[in-house]
Write an enzyme that holds these catalytic residues in place. Structure first.
Site, PDB file in Angstrom:
ATOM      1  N   LYS A  93       0.853  -1.180   0.000  1.00 11.95           N
ATOM      2  CA  LYS A  93       0.000   0.000   0.000  1.00 11.95           C
ATOM      3  C   LYS A  93       0.893   1.236   0.000  1.00 11.95           C
ATOM      4  O   LYS A  93       1.951   1.246   0.643  1.00 11.95           O
ATOM      5  CB  LYS A  93      -0.913  -0.022   1.232  1.00 11.95           C
ATOM      6  CG  LYS A  93      -1.940   1.097   1.286  1.00 11.95           C
ATOM      7  CD  LYS A  93      -2.854   0.930   2.493  1.00 11.95           C
ATOM      8  CE  LYS A  93      -3.887   2.046   2.589  1.00 11.95           C
ATOM      9  NZ  LYS A  93      -4.800   1.855   3.736  1.00 11.95           N
ATOM     10  N   SER A 101      -9.614   1.979   2.782  1.00 17.06           N
ATOM     11  CA  SER A 101      -8.721   2.748   1.928  1.00 17.06           C
ATOM     12  C   SER A 101      -7.733   1.873   1.150  1.00 17.06           C
ATOM     13  O   SER A 101      -7.094   2.342   0.206  1.00 17.06           O
ATOM     14  CB  SER A 101      -7.934   3.746   2.787  1.00 17.06           C
ATOM     15  OG  SER A 101      -7.147   3.076   3.767  1.00 17.06           O
ATOM     16  N   SER A 141     -10.009  -0.564   6.924  1.00 18.23           N
ATOM     17  CA  SER A 141      -9.424  -0.306   5.610  1.00 18.23           C
ATOM     18  C   SER A 141      -8.750  -1.502   4.958  1.00 18.23           C
ATOM     19  O   SER A 141      -8.357  -1.432   3.803  1.00 18.23           O
ATOM     20  CB  SER A 141      -8.428   0.855   5.698  1.00 18.23           C
ATOM     21  OG  SER A 141      -9.107   2.069   5.876  1.00 18.23           O
TER      22      SER A 141
END
Length: 472
Positions: free
Chosen positions: A76, A151, A175
């Site tokens: 990420k 996210s 997330s």
């Protein structure tokens, strides 16, 4: 092209000479290029990935390769990797290159994992749909008109679309688990402190945790046991012993499970999601587990508590991005004050600015006691009630999300509606307990449904064991 099933089989095939690390990297890069319209990857680390692959192939021949040899991993875009760019999907950090690697990255590399690139996400991990990235939306490969969740949307999509074997995401209020639910993958949030946060660009420091997104629960266990453990760089990391989670998954044990009736029976939950969860409850009972309804009277306070506290922490954490020290600096400033104001105004996106403003408000002199202080008190109440349930039951069961992946634009105009997407996942972060989302069925719209399990502090092994038994 090699067909990846799980890490254990991959290791066996590499040792048997059925594939090579360099071939795996080339396959991954080719697939990422083919599926670049999904916008999951912001950057492919082609050169460094191939260099790692060549070195690992040599180690395999010499019999010295680590546990993750040949495993292709995406990060990420808020996890630092030395000598590589990291931006938290924000214009304010565009072009910034990290000077050090996150502890989780060091641990993966030590076991010969191959990091292939950085993955799109909601800016500074703020969002539930991946519509807040400065670099465009990530598309759900199962239906490109629908969001992948956030996210860690890019992380979930990269695994779901087979662009890499495993990814790391961060979970502040769901997330990892929410995008896993929306893409039919496995998403694991460890106990707070189980995994070092060193090298993770902070959103809300007392909530954030790094965790894996994988194809199988076994793979999540393997990754977790490697990245877990105490870290001298992170004073919040725990010294609690890390066990062999993957080996403990073979235990055949009957558990006592509580499902939160306010979550399963909520008015706003999709009827098919509700039925899928009820089917899983019946299946668990039929297989010898005890499953009982338990009341959790604080459901309506979860999201307000979460957003009051996380935005307060965000307003503090993001103050370092000021146009002076590093990252984006406006070209339109004439004074020191205008440099601060314009750099932040131009560099941050709308949602990040909204949360900074909200956090600054709840921390301000006139409102600190009314909001932030009260939020901390409510957090303690939620923690105590959660612990009370887990003292009597092995697990708490809920849906991962109220519905399946929604269409782009459906919730983006209404921040409150978007925030409520986290209603079932924020409890684990508020309490600091481990949680996992596993696929548990398919909606009539063709999109997956996720089931969430939560366990007591540092009971990752037990949680992974039951999760591996859930039928998708």
């Amino acid at each position: 092209m090699y067909s990846f099933s799980n890490i254990t089989n991959l290791q066996a095939d590499l040792k048997a000479g059925k594939t090579t690390c360099i071939a795996l990297v080339e396959d991954a890069i080719s697939l990422i290029e083919q599926k670049k319209h999904l916008n999951a990857f912001l950057e492919v680390f082609e050169h460094s990935a191939k260099e790692l692959a060549k070195k690992t192939d040599e180690k395999i021949k010499a019999g010295t390769a680590g546990k993750l040899a040949g495993v292709i991993i995406g990060l990420k875009d808020n996890i630092c990797y030395k000598g590589h760019k990291v931006s938290a999907s924000s214009k304010i950090l565009e072009g910034f290159e990290s000077l050090y690697s996150a502890t989780v990255v060091e641990k993966l590399l030590a076991e010969d994992a191959i990091i292939v690139g950085r993955l799109n996400c909601d800016e500074f991990a703020m969002g539930s749909s991946n519509e807040n990235s400065a670099f465009g939306n990530v598309l759900n490969p199962l239906n490109e008109k629908h969001v992948p969740g956030g996210s860690s949307g890019g992380s979930a999509v990269a695994v779901a679309a087979n662009m890499c074997h495993v990814t790391l995401g961060s979970d502040t209020g769901g997330s990892i688990r929410q995008p896993a639910s929306f893409t039919g993958t496995i998403g694991f949030k460890p106990t707070y402190g189980r995994v070092s946060r060193y090298g993770l660009i902070a959103y809300a420091s007392s909530f954030d945790q790094i965790g894996p997104i994988t194809k199988t629960v076994e793979d999540a266990a393997i990754i977790l046991e490697i990245i877990s453990g105490i870290d001298k760089h992170d004073n919040t990391s725990s010294s609690q012993k890390v066990t062999s989670y993957s080996k403990e998954m073979t235990v055949d044990k009957k558990y006592k499970i509580a499902y939160l009736k306010e979550c399963v029976e909520a008015d706003g939950i999709d009827p098919e999601v509700k039925q899928s969860i009820l089917n899983q409850i019946s299946w668990l009972k039929d297989n010898g587990h005890s499953v009982e309804a338990v009341s959790f009277p604080y459901l309506e306070y979860l999201v307000p508590t979460y957003y009051v506290l996380t935005t307060a922490e965000a307003s503090s954490n993001l103050s370092r991005f000021d146009g002076i020290h590093y990252g984006y600096r406006t070209k339109n400033a004439t004074t020191l004050e205008s440099t601060y104001k314009k750099s932040r105004a131009e560099g941050f996106g709308k949602e990040v600015k909204r949360r900074i403003m909200l956090g600054t408000f709840v921390l301000s002199a006139g409102y600190y006691d009314a909001y932030y202080s009260k939020g901390q008190k409510v957090r303690r109440v939620i923690q105590e009630k959660t612990k009370e349930i887990l003292n009597n039951y092995d697990f708490i069961l809920t849906p991962s999300t109220p519905g399946t992946a929604f269409e782009f634009g459906k919730n983006s105009a209404d921040p409150i509606k978007m925030y409520l997407e986290d209603i079932f996942t924020v409890q684990a972060n508020i309490a600091g307990i481990p949680a996992i989302s596993v696929p548990c069925g398919l909606h009539s719209n063709g999109l997956p449904i996720g089931l969430q399990l939560m366990a007591n502090y540092f009971e990752e092994a037990k949680l992974l064991n039951l999760a591996s038994k859930i039928k998708s």
